[in-house]
Design an enzyme around this catalytic site. Structure first.
Site, PDB file in Angstrom:
ATOM      1  CD  GLU A 204      42.511 162.655  34.250  1.00  0.00           C
ATOM      2  OE1 GLU A 204      43.446 162.564  35.079  1.00  0.00           O
ATOM      3  OE2 GLU A 204      41.371 162.230  34.472  1.00  0.00           O
ATOM      4  N   GLY A 279      38.906 162.770  38.504  1.00  0.00           N
ATOM      5  CA  GLY A 279      38.175 162.374  37.306  1.00  0.00           C
ATOM      6  C   GLY A 279      38.021 160.873  37.163  1.00  0.00           C
ATOM      7  CG  ASP A 280      41.436 158.604  38.319  1.00  0.00           C
ATOM      8  OD1 ASP A 280      41.003 159.207  39.336  1.00  0.00           O
ATOM      9  OD2 ASP A 280      42.640 158.369  38.135  1.00  0.00           O
ATOM     10  CG  HIS A 401      31.254 161.263  85.406  1.00  0.00           C
ATOM     11  ND1 HIS A 401      30.968 160.731  86.641  1.00  0.00           N
ATOM     12  CD2 HIS A 401      30.097 161.840  84.983  1.00  0.00           C
ATOM     13  CE1 HIS A 401      29.719 160.981  86.964  1.00  0.00           C
ATOM     14  NE2 HIS A 401      29.151 161.647  85.963  1.00  0.00           N
ATOM     15  CG  ASP A 473      41.426 174.713  83.132  1.00  0.00           C
ATOM     16  OD1 ASP A 473      41.971 175.383  82.238  1.00  0.00           O
ATOM     17  OD2 ASP A 473      42.017 174.346  84.172  1.00  0.00           O
TER      18      ASP A 473
HETATM   19  O1  AHR Z   1      32.416 159.896  88.624  1.00  0.00           O
HETATM   20  C1  AHR Z   1      31.720 159.849  89.842  1.00  0.00           C
HETATM   21  C2  AHR Z   1      31.069 158.506  90.109  1.00  0.00           C
HETATM   22  O2  AHR Z   1      32.105 157.539  90.263  1.00  0.00           O
HETATM   23  C3  AHR Z   1      30.229 157.944  89.002  1.00  0.00           C
HETATM   24  O3  AHR Z   1      28.894 158.401  89.048  1.00  0.00           O
HETATM   25  C4  AHR Z   1      30.285 156.464  89.231  1.00  0.00           C
HETATM   26  O4  AHR Z   1      30.381 155.755  88.035  1.00  0.00           O
HETATM   27  C5  AHR Z   1      31.582 156.237  90.011  1.00  0.00           C
HETATM   28  O5  AHR Z   1      31.285 155.655  91.231  1.00  0.00           O
HETATM   29  O1  AHR Z   2      44.663 165.295  37.351  1.00  0.00           O
HETATM   30  C1  AHR Z   2      44.779 164.732  38.624  1.00  0.00           C
HETATM   31  C2  AHR Z   2      44.078 163.413  38.738  1.00  0.00           C
HETATM   32  O2  AHR Z   2      44.753 162.448  37.987  1.00  0.00           O
HETATM   33  C3  AHR Z   2      42.695 163.322  38.227  1.00  0.00           C
HETATM   34  O3  AHR Z   2      41.717 163.900  39.052  1.00  0.00           O
HETATM   35  C4  AHR Z   2      42.517 161.844  38.146  1.00  0.00           C
HETATM   36  O4  AHR Z   2      41.569 161.483  37.198  1.00  0.00           O
HETATM   37  C5  AHR Z   2      43.897 161.332  37.810  1.00  0.00           C
HETATM   38  O5  AHR Z   2      44.278 160.331  38.692  1.00  0.00           O
END
Ligand code: AHR
Ligand code: AHR
Length: 483
Positions: A204, A279-280, A401, A473
């Site tokens: 704390e 804690g807070d 696509h 890829d």
């Molecule tokens: O990406 C290939 C084709 O292109 C998709 O099926 C269609 O949305 C768009 O004509």
């Molecule tokens: O001690 C670090 C943090 O300080 C405590 O988790 C929190 O209660 C206060 O903001």
């Protein structure tokens, strides 16, 4: 014997035992956690495959299929009913109705454990769990110990990803009113060597990396994918320990007197339990929790070393990475898709201005970049034997696509959209990861080319169909989601 059996044998029994992945007592056979699905707001307890065993993730997968589930309760295996539920407002309010913190998305932190699928608790900023009315947890200057297993690669610099002892009114009640494990890279209070993240004690008004406020040279940056983190404290004495939860032993980063600033000796612990917040109720932090316990009494190093051996034996492994197991491609899971071509192994498929490209994403990327690079796996819009990928931050928008290039677009309900937004996973063409065949152009696979994402064939008239490095890829690593 399992972690809490070991603590009991050491004379420092668990008074709270939380895990969404496994039993922490050999004899435990009750529920681990509860999920609630958005489709009808009903809940389901997720239990174990067998007594003393691993989570029955299939129960969650079927209950949560084609909807979103949140983790509503993390049960306490110790028999003291110190369960964790949605954290209420305190010094700070959370983003949910009534100032509560958010609940974790139940599918956001998939893991494997001893070959079984399980889910951790994925804490995005705003998420938090708490119990302000506990039984048997240390108060005042009473001794206690605690450990947690975290994802050491998921953290941020917000306050404060904690697990442990905190104030029972969710407010900052002054120095010494907390004793919790902190994990992350905030440098407002203490820090150690390197750039973080560090395991520190939240006592704390201060995260402590050793006896000094601020810097302590013995607290190293630790980022094991699965990290065991330990804090323990007794009158004018406390320690920080940590290790790799997948192998090896614990290291001690601090073992000595209370900090050399006033207010921490004696301690004024109050005995609430927090997860993912300060804690807070500060709730700007991020992290992933798999399991953790709190004990009555100050555990010996030998007891903790035996607990670490039990954690290692539990066998946490990631379902993503080099193996690219398509197992995480389960409808409802959140994922990120990482390139495996040697040029580009830190690049992820993300949308930007509706286009789909690859970008380098790291733990320090902005939350917008991380969300843009995260996708929710859905049953295929054109057929459930294949998959679709819904945008994490644009619900209802999918990867599709058009003229062989990929875009993020809103599902218009058409047959063409469904086909263009459906991809069929198969083993990675390079022998690594997963390849995703277009549903309506099955010889074309999701491919990056000059960092733009297409459906490409292995050789062809378009530049992006180039046979050079095609197999790499089109082979993607299915990773933990960035958001
Ligand atoms: O990406 C290939 C084709 O292109 C998709 O099926 C269609 O949305 C768009 O004509
Ligand atoms: O001690 C670090 C943090 O300080 C405590 O988790 C929190 O209660 C206060 O903001």
């Amino acid at each position: 014997s399992l972690a809490c059996d070991i603590y009991a044998a050491g004379g420092t029994p668990c008074v709270a035992a939380h895990s969404t992945t496994r039993a922490l007592y050999a004899a435990y056979n009750g529920p681990l956690y509860q999920v609630r699905r958005s489709s009808d707001n009903t809940t389901r307890d997720i239990g174990l495959l067998s007594a003393g065993g691993y989570a029955n993730a299939a129960t969650q997968d079927s209950f949560c299929a084609n909807t979103t589930c949140l983790i509503t309760i993390i049960y306490d295996q110790s028999g003291r009913n110190n369960r964790l539920t949605q954290a209420p407002p305190g010094g700070f309010s959370g983003p949910a109705p009534g100032g509560y913190d958010n609940l974790a998305v139940a599918t956001a932190a998939p893991t494997m454990i001893n070959g079984h699928k399980a889910y951790g608790v994925y804490v995005a900023p705003g998420t938090g769990y708490r119990n302000n009315s506990t039984n048997g947890v240390a108060k005042g200057d009473q001794p206690e110990g605690m450990y947690a297993v975290f994802d050491g690669t998921h953290y941020n610099g917000g306050c404060c990803f904690d697990y442990g002892n905190a104030e029972t009114n969710s407010r900052d009640n002054g120095n010494g009113t907390m004793e919790a494990i902190y994990f992350g890279n905030i440098k407002v209070w203490g820090y150690g060597t390197g750039n973080g993240p560090w395991v520190m004690a939240d006592l704390e008004n201060g995260l402590f990396s050793g006896v000094n406020p601020g810097y302590n040279a013995n607290d190293p940056t630790v980022n094991h994918r699965y990290l065991t983190a330990i804090i323990k404290g007794e009158p004018n004495h406390w320690a920080i320990r940590a290790g790799n939860a997948q192998s090896g032993s614990l290291s001690t980063y601090y073992n000595g007197p209370r900090p050399n600033v006033s207010g921490y000796n004696p301690m004024k612990k109050e005995g609430a339990i927090i997860l993912g917040i300060g804690g807070d109720n500060s709730n700007g932090s991020a992290g992933t929790f798999y399991e953790g316990v709190m004990t009555s009494g100050y555990p010996s190093d030998a007891t903790e070393n035996a607990v670490q051996a039990d954690i290692v034996a539990a066998g946490y492994t990631t379902s993503s990475g080099g193996g690219g197991t398509p197992g995480t491609l389960t409808p409802g899971s959140s994922i990120s898709l990482r390139a495996t071509t040697s040029c580009c192994t830190t690049r992820y498929i993300r949308h930007q201005n509706d286009q789909v490209i690859t970008s380098v994403i790291t733990s320090s990327s902005s939350s917008l970049d991380k969300s843009d690079a995260s996708w929710i796996v859905r049953s295929g819009l054109a057929g459930s034997s294949c998959l679709s990928f819904e945008s994490r931050n644009y619900p209802g928008d999918y990867l599709r696509h058009q003229n062989y290039q990929l875009y993020r677009q809103h599902n218009d309900g058409s047959t063409l959209f469904a086909a263009d937004a459906t991809f069929c996973p198969q083993a990675g063409k390079s022998g690594q990861g997963t390849s995703l065949a277009s549903y309506n152009f099955p010889t074309r696979f999701i491919r990056h080319y000059n960092n733009i994402v297409y459906i490409a064939s292995n050789g062809g008239s378009n530049s992006f169909d180039s046979a050079t490095s095609w197999a790499a890829d089109v082979s993607w690593s299915v990773d933990q989601p960035w958001a």
